[in-house]
Motif scaffolding. Structure first.
Motif, PDB file in Angstrom:
ATOM      1  N   UNK A 106       0.816  -1.216   0.000  1.00 39.74           N
ATOM      2  CA  UNK A 106       0.000   0.000   0.000  1.00 39.74           C
ATOM      3  C   UNK A 106       0.847   1.263   0.000  1.00 39.74           C
ATOM      4  N   UNK A 107       2.090   1.167   0.481  1.00 40.61           N
ATOM      5  CA  UNK A 107       2.983   2.324   0.513  1.00 40.61           C
ATOM      6  C   UNK A 107       4.337   1.928  -0.050  1.00 40.61           C
ATOM      7  N   UNK A 108       5.127   2.931  -0.413  1.00 39.95           N
ATOM      8  CA  UNK A 108       6.481   2.669  -0.876  1.00 39.95           C
ATOM      9  C   UNK A 108       7.309   2.005   0.219  1.00 39.95           C
ATOM     10  N   UNK A 109       7.123   2.421   1.454  1.00 37.40           N
ATOM     11  CA  UNK A 109       7.856   1.805   2.562  1.00 37.40           C
ATOM     12  C   UNK A 109       7.527   0.319   2.692  1.00 37.40           C
ATOM     13  N   UNK A 110       6.242  -0.039   2.482  1.00 41.97           N
ATOM     14  CA  UNK A 110       5.859  -1.460   2.518  1.00 41.97           C
ATOM     15  C   UNK A 110       6.622  -2.240   1.459  1.00 41.97           C
ATOM     16  N   UNK A 111       6.679  -1.675   0.253  1.00 35.79           N
ATOM     17  CA  UNK A 111       7.372  -2.344  -0.846  1.00 35.79           C
ATOM     18  C   UNK A 111       8.858  -2.508  -0.533  1.00 35.79           C
ATOM     19  N   UNK A 112       9.474  -1.454  -0.046  1.00 41.28           N
ATOM     20  CA  UNK A 112      10.908  -1.505   0.227  1.00 41.28           C
ATOM     21  C   UNK A 112      11.221  -2.501   1.343  1.00 41.28           C
ATOM     22  N   UNK A 113      10.340  -2.625   2.309  1.00 43.08           N
ATOM     23  CA  UNK A 113      10.560  -3.604   3.368  1.00 43.08           C
ATOM     24  C   UNK A 113      10.541  -5.023   2.804  1.00 43.08           C
ATOM     25  N   UNK A 114       9.555  -5.333   1.938  1.00 41.17           N
ATOM     26  CA  UNK A 114       9.493  -6.657   1.320  1.00 41.17           C
ATOM     27  C   UNK A 114      10.733  -6.928   0.484  1.00 41.17           C
ATOM     28  N   UNK A 115      11.161  -5.916  -0.271  1.00 44.17           N
ATOM     29  CA  UNK A 115      12.312  -6.089  -1.152  1.00 44.17           C
ATOM     30  C   UNK A 115      13.581  -6.321  -0.330  1.00 44.17           C
ATOM     31  N   UNK A 116      13.737  -5.565   0.755  1.00 46.64           N
ATOM     32  CA  UNK A 116      14.911  -5.741   1.597  1.00 46.64           C
ATOM     33  C   UNK A 116      14.992  -7.131   2.200  1.00 46.64           C
ATOM     34  N   UNK A 117      13.863  -7.657   2.663  1.00 48.03           N
ATOM     35  CA  UNK A 117      13.828  -8.999   3.233  1.00 48.03           C
ATOM     36  C   UNK A 117      14.188 -10.035   2.178  1.00 48.03           C
ATOM     37  N   UNK A 118      13.634  -9.885   0.968  1.00 49.17           N
ATOM     38  CA  UNK A 118      13.922 -10.836  -0.108  1.00 49.17           C
ATOM     39  C   UNK A 118      15.395 -10.800  -0.497  1.00 49.17           C
ATOM     40  N   UNK A 119      15.983  -9.605  -0.531  1.00 53.31           N
ATOM     41  CA  UNK A 119      17.384  -9.470  -0.926  1.00 53.31           C
ATOM     42  C   UNK A 119      18.314 -10.176   0.050  1.00 53.31           C
ATOM     43  N   UNK A 120      17.972 -10.148   1.314  1.00 52.93           N
ATOM     44  CA  UNK A 120      18.821 -10.783   2.322  1.00 52.93           C
ATOM     45  C   UNK A 120      18.909 -12.290   2.141  1.00 52.93           C
ATOM     46  N   UNK A 121      17.914 -12.885   1.484  1.00 53.77           N
ATOM     47  CA  UNK A 121      17.887 -14.339   1.294  1.00 53.77           C
ATOM     48  C   UNK A 121      18.675 -14.777   0.061  1.00 53.77           C
ATOM     49  N   UNK A 122      19.091 -13.819  -0.764  1.00 47.94           N
ATOM     50  CA  UNK A 122      19.734 -14.149  -2.035  1.00 47.94           C
ATOM     51  C   UNK A 122      21.249 -14.173  -1.894  1.00 47.94           C
ATOM     52  N   UNK A 123      21.930 -14.971  -2.735  1.00 44.92           N
ATOM     53  CA  UNK A 123      23.396 -14.959  -2.718  1.00 44.92           C
ATOM     54  C   UNK A 123      23.937 -13.628  -3.227  1.00 44.92           C
ATOM     55  N   UNK A 124      25.160 -13.336  -2.885  1.00 52.20           N
ATOM     56  CA  UNK A 124      25.785 -12.074  -3.298  1.00 52.20           C
ATOM     57  C   UNK A 124      25.768 -11.943  -4.815  1.00 52.20           C
TER      58      UNK A 124
END
Length: 556
Positions: A109-127
């Motif tokens: 619903x907000x840009x902050x919501x999107x960025x939070x989801x993206x940050x969590x997903x990025x942490x799970x990915x290899x470098x």
């Protein structure tokens, strides 16, 4: 003669298989529930009998039993409603299948919501791995997102997020560098690089998307096939057994889709009827090979050539007759009028139907003009020409669809998803936007779909939208431009008979009648008796494809 009805599903159970042949079997009678045939001549029935994948009798239970000789298997509907199985007239199957595994921002619903989801997903990915997803809608956030926003949560990773309509992309600074996009990079033909004080912001529009997309590593075929099988199972859970598969704006998408479908079929895993369209980039090869629309069979069939006339509403790239409200912008014509006419004529005169993406009123008019100009002297086509989306069509152009035999391929869920932004950008033109009632009144054939992964594959969300012009929570009160609402039967015909007409398959699909293919959906609720506000809650309890069960809801 008395017919013995045996309660069994043994002969129609299918766990795998390419649907290549229908096993010879005793007749099967489905009974004890309302059967909605969608055949105007005989809309309701009490029972239906099938054999070898086709309907052999439909009507009262007594009439059906009398039409069947010898032993018959039986399926007791126990009061559940049965309708023809559904088809989705517009699915980007590979993209939808893979998107189910990536970050989904539809509910951000907000840009902050999107960025939070993206940050969590990025942490799970290899470098160094790309962070990917789709579904964002900047109209909910109050501004366009930027590369700097992404950089703040993922660092120096490359990232690519497709807007919900697929006509804009939000990328990170690392992605811009990999693509070599700088202040000096010119806008490509048919696209634009969004800039602020001359510098790229991280938003790419239309054909500019491919400047970054071409650098994203492609998933391997085995990954794609596994994802597609999961997506087909999802379709079955809704009562869906067919899809029309247009190419996206990604070059080679049509070839890859066709290759993957053939591989699935060869392995015995294609339990889906697929009408496949090649992209404009495949027109020369198709003409050189002498391919015609209709080539193939019920499982994989060539529809024709898909091309784009304009962009989208949300990205403000739909080609409009008059500027968007409060601006001088009229959108983007992906092809010039001359290029469009030339491509449409080449395809139609080569025996290939056209499927043209057109959202704005100017784009729709240009496509109708191109088709009308191409028809004289053209060979007859086994599959009709069609326009995809038709979101805002000038009233003067509505009768042309029926007169030219052009299918209006529309996605009702777009209406309720986009109504606020449509009000802002189109103003009074919304009175003839998503105008399903006006199309039917003008004699046009509607074929309904989802445009997944732009929207959910779930067709019952669109049935609800078509009947109520509301979102599931009941907004707006009374429905958005409610004069364009459809009846339940009209909405279902859009997903059944309309899709069959669009595929050139109305002689054996789309309604329940003797001789038609035995494609059925047994539903969790009766759509003709359910309160319209609850139509979106319906699911399939059993889905039958040519007399074989491909989906059955597990019971606790």
């Amino acid at each position: 003669m008395r017919i013995r009805i045996k309660k069994s599903r043994r002969l129609i159970r299918m766990r795998s298989g390419a649907c290549e042949k229908t096993i010879m079997s005793d007749p099967i009678i489905l009974y004890n529930g309302p059967i909605y045939t969608l055949d105007p001549a005989h809309p309701r029935a009490q029972a239906v009998a099938i054999r070898n994948g086709r309907v052999i009798a439909v009507g009262s239970e007594g009439k059906v039993r009398a039409a069947v000789t010898g032993r018959a298997e039986g399926i007791n509907l126990n009061g559940r409603a049965l309708i023809p199985a559904l088809t989705d007239a517009h699915v980007h199957l590979i993209a939808h299948a893979l998107a189910r595994r990536n970050v989904r921002l539809d509910d951000a619903a907000t840009l902050d919501d999107a960025l939070q989801q993206i940050g969590v997903a990025a942490e799970r990915l290899p470098a160094g791995a790309w962070v990917q997803g789709r579904g964002w809608d900047h109209s909910r956030w109050g501004r366009w997102p930027t590369a700097a926003d992404l950089d703040a949560v993922i660092g120096d990773r490359p990232a690519y997020f497709s807007r919900k309509d697929g006509h804009s992309a939000w990328v990170s600074s690392a992605a811009l560098r990999l693509a070599g996009i700088t202040a000096e990079t010119p806008d490509p033909v048919g696209g634009a690089i969004q800039r602020e004080r001359g510098e790229p912001t991280g938003i790419l529009l239309e054909t500019a998307i491919d400047l970054v997309r071409r650098h994203i590593p492609e998933p391997g075929q085995e990954e794609r096939l596994a994802a597609v099988r999961e997506a087909i199972e999802e379709a079955h859970s809704y009562g869906m057994v067919g899809m029309h598969l247009p190419t996206s704006m990604t070059p080679g998408d049509g070839r890859m889709t066709l290759d993957d479908l053939q591989t699935l079929r060869e392995r015995g895993h294609l339990q889906l009827r697929c009408l496949v369209y090649l992209g404009l980039d495949g027109l020369d090869a198709a003409l050189a090979l002498g391919l015609h629309s209709g080539l193939g069979d019920r499982w994989i069939r060539l529809g024709g050539i898909k091309m784009f006339a304009d962009g989208s509403l949300g990205s403000q790239t739909a080609d409009m007759l008059a500027p968007y409200e409060g601006s001088s912008n009229r959108g983007i014509a992906v092809l010039s009028s001359g290029e469009l006419r030339h491509a449409v004529r080449r395809a139609i005169h080569g025996g290939l139907a056209v499927m043209v993406h057109a959202i704005g009123d100017a784009a729709n008019r240009k496509v109708l003009d191109a088709i009308e100009a191409a028809l004289p002297g053209a060979p007859p086509l086994s599959i009709p020409n069609r326009i995809e989306h038709c979101q805002v069509v000038h009233p003067d152009d509505l009768p042309r669809f029926a007169r030219l035999g052009v299918i209006a391929s529309m996605q009702p869920i777009h209406c309720t998803a986009d109504m606020e932004v449509a009000d802002v950008l189109w103003g009074k033109r919304c009175a003839y936007a998503y105008a399903w009632r006006s199309f039917l009144d003008a004699g046009a054939t509607l074929a309904f779909g989802s445009d997944a992964p732009v929207e959910s594959l779930n067709p019952w969300l669109s049935v609800h939208a078509a009947v109520t012009r509301q979102r599931p929570e009941g907004t707006p009160d009374g429905g958005w431009y409610s004069e364009q609402r459809l009846t339940v039967e009209e909405a279902l015909r859009g997903f059944c008979y309309g899709c069959a007409v669009a595929a050139g398959a109305a002689a054996e699909q789309g309604v329940i009648a003797p001789g038609m293919l035995a494609d059925f959906a047994i539903l969790s609720a009766d759509p003709f008796k359910l309160d319209p506000s609850a139509l979106h809650t319906i699911r399939a309890e059993m889905t039958i494809l040519e007399g074989k069960v491909v989906w059955e809801q597990e019971r606790l």
